[in-house]
Design a protein around this motif. Structure first.
Motif, mmCIF file in Angstrom:
data_model
loop_
_atom_site.group_PDB
_atom_site.id
_atom_site.type_symbol
_atom_site.label_atom_id
_atom_site.label_comp_id
_atom_site.label_asym_id
_atom_site.label_seq_id
_atom_site.Cartn_x
_atom_site.Cartn_y
_atom_site.Cartn_z
ATOM 1 N N PRO A 3 0.879 -1.064 -0.002
ATOM 2 C CA PRO A 3 -0.090 -0.094 0.069
ATOM 3 C C PRO A 3 0.899 1.290 0.149
ATOM 4 O O PRO A 3 1.855 1.236 0.667
ATOM 5 N N VAL A 4 0.243 2.324 -0.817
ATOM 6 C CA VAL A 4 1.221 3.360 -0.676
ATOM 7 C C VAL A 4 0.881 4.323 0.606
ATOM 8 O O VAL A 4 1.829 4.910 1.102
ATOM 9 N N HIS A 5 0.011 3.895 1.043
ATOM 10 C CA HIS A 5 -0.499 4.758 2.596
ATOM 11 C C HIS A 5 -1.559 4.085 2.933
ATOM 12 O O HIS A 5 -2.490 3.541 2.116
ATOM 13 N N ALA A 6 -1.790 4.262 4.246
ATOM 14 C CA ALA A 6 -3.120 3.673 4.754
ATOM 15 C C ALA A 6 -4.294 4.850 4.670
ATOM 16 O O ALA A 6 -4.021 5.916 4.630
ATOM 17 N N GLY A 196 -14.059 12.404 -8.870
ATOM 18 C CA GLY A 196 -13.539 12.737 -7.717
ATOM 19 C C GLY A 196 -12.886 14.118 -7.444
ATOM 20 O O GLY A 196 -12.521 14.673 -8.679
ATOM 21 N N THR A 197 -13.330 14.841 -6.542
ATOM 22 C CA THR A 197 -12.887 16.260 -6.551
ATOM 23 C C THR A 197 -11.443 16.550 -6.595
ATOM 24 O O THR A 197 -11.097 17.563 -6.975
ATOM 25 N N GLU A 198 -10.550 15.437 -6.388
ATOM 26 C CA GLU A 198 -9.181 15.689 -6.493
ATOM 27 C C GLU A 198 -8.545 14.945 -8.015
ATOM 28 O O GLU A 198 -7.330 14.668 -7.724
ATOM 29 N N ASP A 199 -9.452 14.592 -8.719
ATOM 30 C CA ASP A 199 -8.900 14.040 -10.031
ATOM 31 C C ASP A 199 -9.031 15.003 -11.119
ATOM 32 O O ASP A 199 -9.848 15.404 -11.579
ATOM 33 N N PRO A 200 -7.582 15.410 -11.516
ATOM 34 C CA PRO A 200 -7.378 16.494 -12.437
ATOM 35 C C PRO A 200 -7.987 15.955 -13.989
ATOM 36 O O PRO A 200 -8.237 16.726 -14.851
ATOM 37 N N VAL A 201 -7.929 14.626 -14.007
ATOM 38 C CA VAL A 201 -8.176 13.984 -15.255
ATOM 39 C C VAL A 201 -9.544 14.229 -15.952
ATOM 40 O O VAL A 201 -10.128 14.395 -16.826
ATOM 41 N N SER A 202 -10.572 14.105 -14.626
ATOM 42 C CA SER A 202 -12.050 14.280 -14.764
ATOM 43 C C SER A 202 -12.630 15.489 -14.642
ATOM 44 O O SER A 202 -13.738 15.894 -14.831
ATOM 45 N N THR A 203 -11.933 16.470 -13.979
ATOM 46 C CA THR A 203 -12.414 17.572 -13.510
ATOM 47 C C THR A 203 -11.783 18.948 -14.248
ATOM 48 O O THR A 203 -12.341 20.066 -14.190
ATOM 49 N N THR A 204 -10.762 18.902 -15.061
ATOM 50 C CA THR A 204 -10.182 19.889 -15.841
ATOM 51 C C THR A 204 -11.022 20.417 -16.982
ATOM 52 O O THR A 204 -11.411 19.433 -17.693
ATOM 53 N N GLY A 205 -10.997 21.539 -17.257
ATOM 54 C CA GLY A 205 -11.666 22.146 -18.391
ATOM 55 C C GLY A 205 -12.984 21.653 -18.515
ATOM 56 O O GLY A 205 -13.956 21.822 -17.808
ATOM 57 N N SER A 230 -9.296 10.694 -6.002
ATOM 58 C CA SER A 230 -8.448 10.890 -7.150
ATOM 59 C C SER A 230 -8.605 10.043 -8.376
ATOM 60 O O SER A 230 -9.815 9.155 -8.371
ATOM 61 N N HIS A 231 -8.074 9.954 -9.296
ATOM 62 C CA HIS A 231 -8.288 9.179 -10.623
ATOM 63 C C HIS A 231 -8.558 7.706 -10.316
ATOM 64 O O HIS A 231 -9.181 6.907 -11.012
ATOM 65 N N ASN A 232 -7.554 7.056 -9.496
ATOM 66 C CA ASN A 232 -7.467 5.612 -9.443
ATOM 67 C C ASN A 232 -8.139 5.265 -8.116
ATOM 68 O O ASN A 232 -7.796 3.882 -7.831
ATOM 69 N N ASP A 233 -8.926 5.897 -7.223
ATOM 70 C CA ASP A 233 -9.357 5.448 -6.061
ATOM 71 C C ASP A 233 -10.354 4.422 -6.238
ATOM 72 O O ASP A 233 -10.367 3.467 -5.584
ATOM 73 N N ILE A 234 -10.771 4.467 -7.533
ATOM 74 C CA ILE A 234 -11.693 3.381 -7.723
ATOM 75 C C ILE A 234 -11.163 1.642 -7.931
ATOM 76 O O ILE A 234 -11.729 0.859 -7.858
ATOM 77 N N ASN A 242 -2.269 1.706 -4.926
ATOM 78 C CA ASN A 242 -1.583 2.201 -6.233
ATOM 79 C C ASN A 242 -1.357 3.631 -6.058
ATOM 80 O O ASN A 242 -1.973 4.199 -5.324
ATOM 81 N N TYR A 243 -0.717 4.178 -7.058
ATOM 82 C CA TYR A 243 -0.608 5.673 -7.156
ATOM 83 C C TYR A 243 -1.903 6.219 -7.796
ATOM 84 O O TYR A 243 -2.663 5.614 -8.638
ATOM 85 N N GLY A 244 -2.003 7.616 -7.752
ATOM 86 C CA GLY A 244 -3.282 8.294 -8.171
ATOM 87 C C GLY A 244 -4.492 7.839 -7.235
ATOM 88 O O GLY A 244 -5.615 7.693 -8.085
ATOM 89 N N CYS A 245 -3.995 7.360 -6.002
ATOM 90 C CA CYS A 245 -5.505 7.116 -5.378
ATOM 91 C C CYS A 245 -5.281 7.608 -3.802
ATOM 92 O O CYS A 245 -3.891 7.527 -3.299
#
Length: 297
Positions: A3-6, A196-205, A230-234, A242-245
């Motif tokens: 795990p990247v973090h708990a 997600g509010t911290e996902d720049p992939v889905s919230t940008t522009g 973020s983008h990969n929490d799902i 993983n990263y991006g979570c």
């Protein structure tokens, strides 16, 4: 990978969310790579109730689309949860799902299995209750599959779907096919858009809100962003692998399950949380940027 973090333990923000956040009543089994093949040669992974067809139950079908470069096994926690609530989830093992073609192939495969007396799924699937769901590029695939399904797909769910701005800035994800275009043929069924509010992939522009606004007003639809996701929490578990979570998958479980039960099983309690103006989903502080036009049935 360690795990990247708990992550903190997720606490549902409403009574109905809590109901469907819990595991469902069915034990779950899987078949990985044993079912073949899509029109482009990919095998399918399937998650389904181990007590398939108990009490003459006919199970709704969910066809799943992976994100770019991802595989179905990376979404095991989410897809296992849906199977525990009675869904049969099928996923082509494909890293480019944006056309929706292989997701539709998966629907056709299970429809054939439902009519094959030699199949484990024979007579146990509700082929009139089909949904499409996908992550990132797979969210675009879910919309495309729905648009091309001639009405057989009753609902589409997009998770962290790339915004039009981000999508257009990327190299072509599928040669010869523009996955960035929102299908103009999407004129039936219903759509849930989740980011997600911290996902720049889905919230940008032109992000989730722009896609929501582009869908016809005649389509029942809802949208929201999970706070801090973020983008990969799902792809997470109860925590991140993983990263991006940031937190993991748990925050998605309750309302994704409720949406599918409401749209495909006619569960009035589940569907009620999305009703415009009064629904629990629209007032849950674990979520932001909620909107919807869902009415009581």
């Amino acid at each position: 990978m360690a795990p990247v973090h708990a992550a903190p333990v997720y606490q549902p923000g409403g009574a109905v969310e809590a109901m469907y956040f819990a595991a469902g009543p069915h034990p779950v089994t899987t078949r990985a790579g044993a079912d073949c093949c899509s029109s482009t040669g990919e095998a399918y992974d399937i998650w389904y109730p181990a007590d398939l067809g108990a009490s003459r139950t006919r199970h709704p079908i969910i066809t799943w689309g992976d994100g770019t470069l991802a595989h179905p096994r990376e979404y095991d926690y989410l897809l296992r949860h849906l199977a525990s609530w009675g869904f049969v989830v099928i996923a082509p093992d494909l890293t480019n799902t944006g056309t929706g073609a292989q997701m539709l192939d998966a629907v056709h495969y299970l429809t054939q299995q439902n009519g094959d007396s030699a199949s484990e799924f024979y007579g146990k699937l509700d082929t009139d209750a089909i949904g499409a769901m996908g992550h990132s590029q797979g969210g675009l695939g879910a919309l495309a599959a729905s648009a091309k399904s001639n009405g057989s797909i009753k609902t589409a769910v997009t998770l962290e779907m790339p915004s039009q701005t981000v999508c257009a800035s990327l190299p072509p994800l599928i040669p010869g096919y523009n996955v960035c275009d929102i299908p103009t043929g999407l004129i039936s069924g219903s759509v849930l858009l989740v980011s997600g509010t911290e996902d720049p992939v889905s919230t940008t522009g032109t992000g989730m809100r722009g896609v929501y606004d582009s869908l016809p007003a005649s389509i029942p639809k809802a949208r929201a962003a999970l706070v801090n996701a973020s983008h990969n929490d799902i792809q997470g578990q109860p925590g991140c692998v993983n990263y991006g979570c940031n937190d993991g998958v748990e925050g998605y479980l309750g309302y994704l399950t409720a949406w599918l039960l409401g749209e495909l099983r006619g569960d009035s309690t589940a569907r009620g949380v999305f009703v415009s103006g009064t629904g629990e989903f629209l007032h849950n502080t674990n979520w932001a940027d909620q909107a919807g036009n869902i009415t009581e049935r």
